[in-house]
Scaffold this active site. Structure first.
Site, PDB file in Angstrom:
ATOM      1  N   ARG A  30      31.724  40.681  22.714  1.00  0.00           N
ATOM      2  CA  ARG A  30      31.707  42.009  22.110  1.00  0.00           C
ATOM      3  C   ARG A  30      30.280  42.296  21.643  1.00  0.00           C
ATOM      4  O   ARG A  30      29.570  41.381  21.217  1.00  0.00           O
ATOM      5  CB  ARG A  30      32.659  42.100  20.903  1.00  0.00           C
ATOM      6  CG  ARG A  30      34.140  42.220  21.271  1.00  0.00           C
ATOM      7  CD  ARG A  30      34.501  43.563  21.907  1.00  0.00           C
ATOM      8  NE  ARG A  30      35.904  43.650  22.271  1.00  0.00           N
ATOM      9  CZ  ARG A  30      36.414  43.420  23.488  1.00  0.00           C
ATOM     10  NH1 ARG A  30      35.616  43.058  24.478  1.00  0.00           N
ATOM     11  NH2 ARG A  30      37.700  43.553  23.716  1.00  0.00           N
ATOM     12  N   ASP A  76      27.432  42.445  29.070  1.00  0.00           N
ATOM     13  CA  ASP A  76      28.484  43.316  29.624  1.00  0.00           C
ATOM     14  C   ASP A  76      29.064  44.188  28.515  1.00  0.00           C
ATOM     15  O   ASP A  76      29.866  45.071  28.778  1.00  0.00           O
ATOM     16  CB  ASP A  76      29.589  42.443  30.237  1.00  0.00           C
ATOM     17  CG  ASP A  76      30.668  43.281  30.916  1.00  0.00           C
ATOM     18  OD1 ASP A  76      30.301  44.136  31.755  1.00  0.00           O
ATOM     19  OD2 ASP A  76      31.858  43.105  30.607  1.00  0.00           O
ATOM     20  N   GLU A  80      28.680  50.811  22.601  1.00  0.00           N
ATOM     21  CA  GLU A  80      29.310  51.137  23.885  1.00  0.00           C
ATOM     22  C   GLU A  80      30.423  52.183  23.785  1.00  0.00           C
ATOM     23  O   GLU A  80      30.650  52.929  24.726  1.00  0.00           O
ATOM     24  CB  GLU A  80      29.834  49.877  24.585  1.00  0.00           C
ATOM     25  CG  GLU A  80      31.031  49.230  23.929  1.00  0.00           C
ATOM     26  CD  GLU A  80      31.565  48.062  24.781  1.00  0.00           C
ATOM     27  OE1 GLU A  80      30.832  47.085  24.982  1.00  0.00           O
ATOM     28  OE2 GLU A  80      32.720  48.154  25.233  1.00  0.00           O
ATOM     29  N   HIS A 118      30.744  46.951  30.586  1.00  0.00           N
ATOM     30  CA  HIS A 118      32.042  46.382  30.220  1.00  0.00           C
ATOM     31  C   HIS A 118      32.975  46.342  31.437  1.00  0.00           C
ATOM     32  O   HIS A 118      34.029  46.987  31.457  1.00  0.00           O
ATOM     33  CB  HIS A 118      32.684  47.176  29.064  1.00  0.00           C
ATOM     34  CG  HIS A 118      33.662  46.361  28.275  1.00  0.00           C
ATOM     35  ND1 HIS A 118      33.745  46.407  26.913  1.00  0.00           N
ATOM     36  CD2 HIS A 118      34.596  45.459  28.668  1.00  0.00           C
ATOM     37  CE1 HIS A 118      34.694  45.585  26.494  1.00  0.00           C
ATOM     38  NE2 HIS A 118      35.216  44.990  27.554  1.00  0.00           N
TER      39      HIS A 118
HETATM   40  P1  NAD Z   1      40.227  32.907  22.903  1.00  0.00           P
HETATM   41  O1  NAD Z   1      40.909  33.300  21.636  1.00  0.00           O
HETATM   42  O2  NAD Z   1      40.987  32.143  23.918  1.00  0.00           O
HETATM   43  O3  NAD Z   1      38.899  32.065  22.552  1.00  0.00           O
HETATM   44  C1  NAD Z   1      38.021  32.399  21.521  1.00  0.00           C
HETATM   45  C2  NAD Z   1      37.440  31.111  20.947  1.00  0.00           C
HETATM   46  O4  NAD Z   1      36.497  31.481  19.938  1.00  0.00           O
HETATM   47  C3  NAD Z   1      38.491  30.208  20.295  1.00  0.00           C
HETATM   48  O5  NAD Z   1      38.388  28.897  20.794  1.00  0.00           O
HETATM   49  C4  NAD Z   1      38.162  30.289  18.811  1.00  0.00           C
HETATM   50  O6  NAD Z   1      38.462  29.096  18.107  1.00  0.00           O
HETATM   51  C5  NAD Z   1      36.667  30.571  18.864  1.00  0.00           C
HETATM   52  N1  NAD Z   1      36.174  31.142  17.623  1.00  0.00           N
HETATM   53  C6  NAD Z   1      36.766  32.103  16.849  1.00  0.00           C
HETATM   54  N2  NAD Z   1      36.004  32.352  15.777  1.00  0.00           N
HETATM   55  C7  NAD Z   1      34.923  31.550  15.868  1.00  0.00           C
HETATM   56  C8  NAD Z   1      33.779  31.345  15.047  1.00  0.00           C
HETATM   57  N3  NAD Z   1      33.615  32.019  13.908  1.00  0.00           N
HETATM   58  N4  NAD Z   1      32.847  30.458  15.443  1.00  0.00           N
HETATM   59  C9  NAD Z   1      33.015  29.754  16.594  1.00  0.00           C
HETATM   60  N5  NAD Z   1      34.092  29.897  17.402  1.00  0.00           N
HETATM   61  C10 NAD Z   1      35.016  30.781  17.049  1.00  0.00           C
HETATM   62  O7  NAD Z   1      39.660  34.264  23.498  1.00  0.00           O
HETATM   63  P2  NAD Z   1      39.204  34.524  25.011  1.00  0.00           P
HETATM   64  O8  NAD Z   1      40.362  34.960  25.829  1.00  0.00           O
HETATM   65  O9  NAD Z   1      38.378  33.383  25.476  1.00  0.00           O
HETATM   66  O10 NAD Z   1      38.301  35.830  24.806  1.00  0.00           O
HETATM   67  C11 NAD Z   1      37.124  35.789  24.025  1.00  0.00           C
HETATM   68  C12 NAD Z   1      36.597  37.197  23.826  1.00  0.00           C
HETATM   69  O11 NAD Z   1      36.096  37.706  25.058  1.00  0.00           O
HETATM   70  C13 NAD Z   1      37.663  38.240  23.433  1.00  0.00           C
HETATM   71  O12 NAD Z   1      37.953  38.209  22.046  1.00  0.00           O
HETATM   72  C14 NAD Z   1      37.008  39.531  23.829  1.00  0.00           C
HETATM   73  O13 NAD Z   1      36.250  40.056  22.763  1.00  0.00           O
HETATM   74  C15 NAD Z   1      36.070  39.117  24.970  1.00  0.00           C
HETATM   75  N6  NAD Z   1      36.510  39.692  26.263  1.00  0.00           N
HETATM   76  C16 NAD Z   1      35.654  40.479  26.953  1.00  0.00           C
HETATM   77  C17 NAD Z   1      36.052  41.034  28.154  1.00  0.00           C
HETATM   78  C18 NAD Z   1      35.109  41.874  28.988  1.00  0.00           C
HETATM   79  O14 NAD Z   1      35.576  42.583  29.891  1.00  0.00           O
HETATM   80  N7  NAD Z   1      33.816  41.827  28.760  1.00  0.00           N
HETATM   81  C19 NAD Z   1      37.347  40.801  28.642  1.00  0.00           C
HETATM   82  C20 NAD Z   1      38.189  39.960  27.922  1.00  0.00           C
HETATM   83  C21 NAD Z   1      37.771  39.410  26.719  1.00  0.00           C
END
Ligand code: NAD
Length: 335
Positions: free
Chosen positions: A234, A258, A263, A295
């Protein structure tokens, strides 16, 4: 159920219609959800929103007044919804958590490869019949150190892909994934250690109070000179001003994003005939070592199909009066 789909895009409608199979009555609109457009939801049981929509406190209150009971996100991220307000007003919110971590991780790798091997500059030159190779030198990924911040679903796939390239892997997360350490030799370290050692850093954390501007001037000053920074999580996970400073000082050797802090007002629309007025974006676009996509990391056939199926699944559960395991609670976002 009558469902109003905000921010609907031409490319996703066929996937949603196929998954829905005429079970629910969908109305697709291109406008984003905001406190001004919430009124359009009058008469609908549910709305479906994307990351470009904003369900802030005031918007959620309006949705409640207009009779909306459910919010079905067509995304993993849910930082754009005030879950506290939704819980208080008894509006259920669900996301699609597992649609395709491959789509996002592969896009992050795409940004990395394009930046490292200067593919955009190279292609521009070739289309202008300039076959000069000066300033196109990259480096082998093999044996380079990749720091993965957030080793959840997407970060895990990123780990596996980069392991395949022969990279050394460092991870930073509040929860360690032992399988990644055992099978892919990923070593969990502190954020400072990761920054000090990584040649490439890829961000895969959700946006919340703890990750807001996680990448700021202090953290950037710990990074190796010339690090490649990739952000597909994000926009607000990085402090964009500090990252631009890092690029100017050449601490950050290349940046692939991305997602972008501003955005919501810009992405997903054609502004090509307007005078650019977003200072950060103007600056970022001026760097030859910055690559921005709008994105689109989720934009694969498989991910779109799974997003649609997950959205319909959540609506189905609710229409049967059941909870879905994809429901979000107040404690899920602190922002
Ligand atoms: P997920 O919940 O499986 O993984 C997130 C990880 O971050 C977890 O392991 C969690 O423990 C860790 N985390 C949370 N807070 C933290 C902190 N303060 N310090 C360190 N680690 C921390 O989520 P995911 O499915 O892997 O997705 C991650 C992010 O990717 C989503 O939240 C979303 O914002 C982003 N995303 C972007 C797109 C895109 O099109 N660009 C698409 C999907 C998701």
């Amino acid at each position: 159920m009558k469902v109003l789909v905000y921010s609907s895009k031409e490319f996703e409608i066929p996937y949603l219609e196929k998954a829905n199979n005429k079970k629910h009555q969908f109305t697709f609109i291109t406008e984003a959800l905001s406190s001004e457009t919430a009124i359009k939801a009058i008469g609908y049981d549910a709305i479906s929103i994307f990351s470009s929509d904003e369900a802030c406190f005031m918007t959620v209150e309006k949705l409640k007044d207009f009779g909306v009971k459910y919010i079905a996100l067509r995304s993993v991220g849910f930082n754009n919804v005030n879950l506290r307000a939704a819980a208080r007003l008894n509006i259920k919110v669900a996301h699609v958590p597992k649609y395709s971590p491959f789509a996002i991780a592969e896009h992050a790798v795409g940004l990395l490869l394009a930046l490292n091997r200067k593919l955009i500059t190279s292609n521009y030159r070739v289309t202008h019949y300039n076959f000069n190779l000066n300033n196109l030198v990259g480096f082998d990924l093999k044996n380079k150190t990749v720091g993965i911040i957030g080793t959840g679903r997407i970060g895990s796939v990123m780990t596996k892909i980069m392991h395949g390239f022969g990279c050394k892997l460092l991870g930073y997360d509040i929860e360690e994934n032992k399988t990644l350490s055992e099978q892919y030799n990923l070593k969990y370290v502190t954020l400072q250690e990761l920054c000090a050692q990584a040649d490439i850093i890829s961000l895969h954390v959700p946006l919340n109070n703890d990750t807001f501007q996680l990448i700021n001037e202090d953290v950037i000053s710990e990074m190796k000179h010339g690090v490649i920074l990739i952000n597909t999580s994000r926009g607000d996970v990085i402090n964009t001003e500090h990252v631009i400073e890092g690029l100017l000082k050449r601490r950050i050797g290349a940046l692939g994003i991305d997602v972008y802090v501003n955005e919501r007002a810009i992405f997903f629309k054609d502004h090509s005939q307007e005078i650019p007025n977003d200072d950060f974006l103007i600056k970022l676009n001026a760097f030859p070592n910055v690559l921005i996509t709008g994105h689109q990391a989720f934009l694969t056939d498989e991910a779109l199909a799974k997003i649609a199926e997950g959205t319909i699944y959540n609506l189905e559960c609710w229409s049967r009066g059941e909870d879905t395991e994809n429901e979000l609670t107040n404690s899920d976002n602190l922002l």
